[in-house]
Design a protein around this motif. Structure first.
Motif, PDB file in Angstrom:
ATOM      1  N   ARG A 174       0.769  -1.377   0.002  1.00 16.99           N
ATOM      2  CA  ARG A 174       0.041   0.019   0.041  1.00 16.99           C
ATOM      3  C   ARG A 174       0.764   1.385   0.053  1.00 16.99           C
ATOM      4  O   ARG A 174       0.444   2.145  -0.947  1.00 16.99           O
ATOM      5  CB  ARG A 174      -1.038  -0.169   1.395  1.00 16.99           C
ATOM      6  CG  ARG A 174      -2.215  -1.012   1.075  1.00 16.99           C
ATOM      7  CD  ARG A 174      -3.157  -0.569   1.960  1.00 16.99           C
ATOM      8  NE  ARG A 174      -2.601  -0.822   3.465  1.00 16.99           N
ATOM      9  CZ  ARG A 174      -2.585  -1.781   4.230  1.00 16.99           C
ATOM     10  NH1 ARG A 174      -2.993  -3.116   3.827  1.00 16.99           N
ATOM     11  NH2 ARG A 174      -2.266  -1.992   5.332  1.00 16.99           N
ATOM     12  N   LEU A 175       1.901   1.144   0.710  1.00 18.37           N
ATOM     13  CA  LEU A 175       2.835   2.440   0.807  1.00 18.37           C
ATOM     14  C   LEU A 175       3.326   2.645  -0.486  1.00 18.37           C
ATOM     15  O   LEU A 175       3.700   3.768  -0.994  1.00 18.37           O
ATOM     16  CB  LEU A 175       4.228   2.161   1.942  1.00 18.37           C
ATOM     17  CG  LEU A 175       5.063   3.410   1.934  1.00 18.37           C
ATOM     18  CD1 LEU A 175       4.254   4.340   2.571  1.00 18.37           C
ATOM     19  CD2 LEU A 175       6.140   2.766   2.867  1.00 18.37           C
ATOM     20  N   ILE A 176       3.842   1.602  -1.206  1.00 20.14           N
ATOM     21  CA  ILE A 176       4.512   1.769  -2.666  1.00 20.14           C
ATOM     22  C   ILE A 176       3.395   2.214  -3.610  1.00 20.14           C
ATOM     23  O   ILE A 176       3.685   3.083  -4.042  1.00 20.14           O
ATOM     24  CB  ILE A 176       5.108   0.334  -3.167  1.00 20.14           C
ATOM     25  CG1 ILE A 176       6.407   0.386  -2.088  1.00 20.14           C
ATOM     26  CG2 ILE A 176       5.397   0.785  -4.377  1.00 20.14           C
ATOM     27  CD1 ILE A 176       7.486   1.326  -2.170  1.00 20.14           C
ATOM     28  N   ASP A 177       2.387   1.663  -3.378  1.00 22.30           N
ATOM     29  CA  ASP A 177       1.116   2.020  -4.270  1.00 22.30           C
ATOM     30  C   ASP A 177       0.678   3.387  -4.129  1.00 22.30           C
ATOM     31  O   ASP A 177       0.378   4.104  -5.221  1.00 22.30           O
ATOM     32  CB  ASP A 177       0.027   1.125  -4.069  1.00 22.30           C
ATOM     33  CG  ASP A 177      -1.135   1.250  -5.085  1.00 22.30           C
ATOM     34  OD1 ASP A 177      -0.833   1.269  -6.366  1.00 22.30           O
ATOM     35  OD2 ASP A 177      -2.217   1.345  -4.821  1.00 22.30           O
ATOM     36  N   ALA A 178       0.866   3.904  -2.957  1.00 23.04           N
ATOM     37  CA  ALA A 178       0.362   5.564  -2.728  1.00 23.04           C
ATOM     38  C   ALA A 178       1.452   6.312  -3.196  1.00 23.04           C
ATOM     39  O   ALA A 178       1.403   7.414  -3.214  1.00 23.04           O
ATOM     40  CB  ALA A 178       0.129   5.563  -1.216  1.00 23.04           C
TER      41      ALA A 178
END
Length: 68
Positions: free
Chosen positions: A58-62
């Motif tokens: 989620r962190l990378i996706d954001a």
């Protein structure tokens, strides 16, 4: 009792950032590493068994640079 700080002596081992950068620049040609072979590229389909925690994904996706 009043304490008066003694003037700080400059030790020979204390160098400025500019001096350190200059020393590094002068030494750099002596440390040239031979060029190695390029790494073999691996197709993404052959990568398996990698587990990424959902929070990390989620962190990378954001992150705009990587995901969105």
């Amino acid at each position: 009792m009043t304490m008066y700080p003694a003037p700080r002596e400059r030790h020979e081992s204390e160098l400025s950032l500019a001096q350190l950068r200059g020393d590094g620049a002068r030494m750099a040609p002596h440390w040239v590493a031979p060029a190695g072979p390029d790494p073999v590229r691996v197709s993404p389909a052959s990568i398996h068994g990698v587990v990424v925690p959902a929070a990390s994904a989620r962190l990378i996706d954001a992150t705009a640079e990587y995901g969105g």
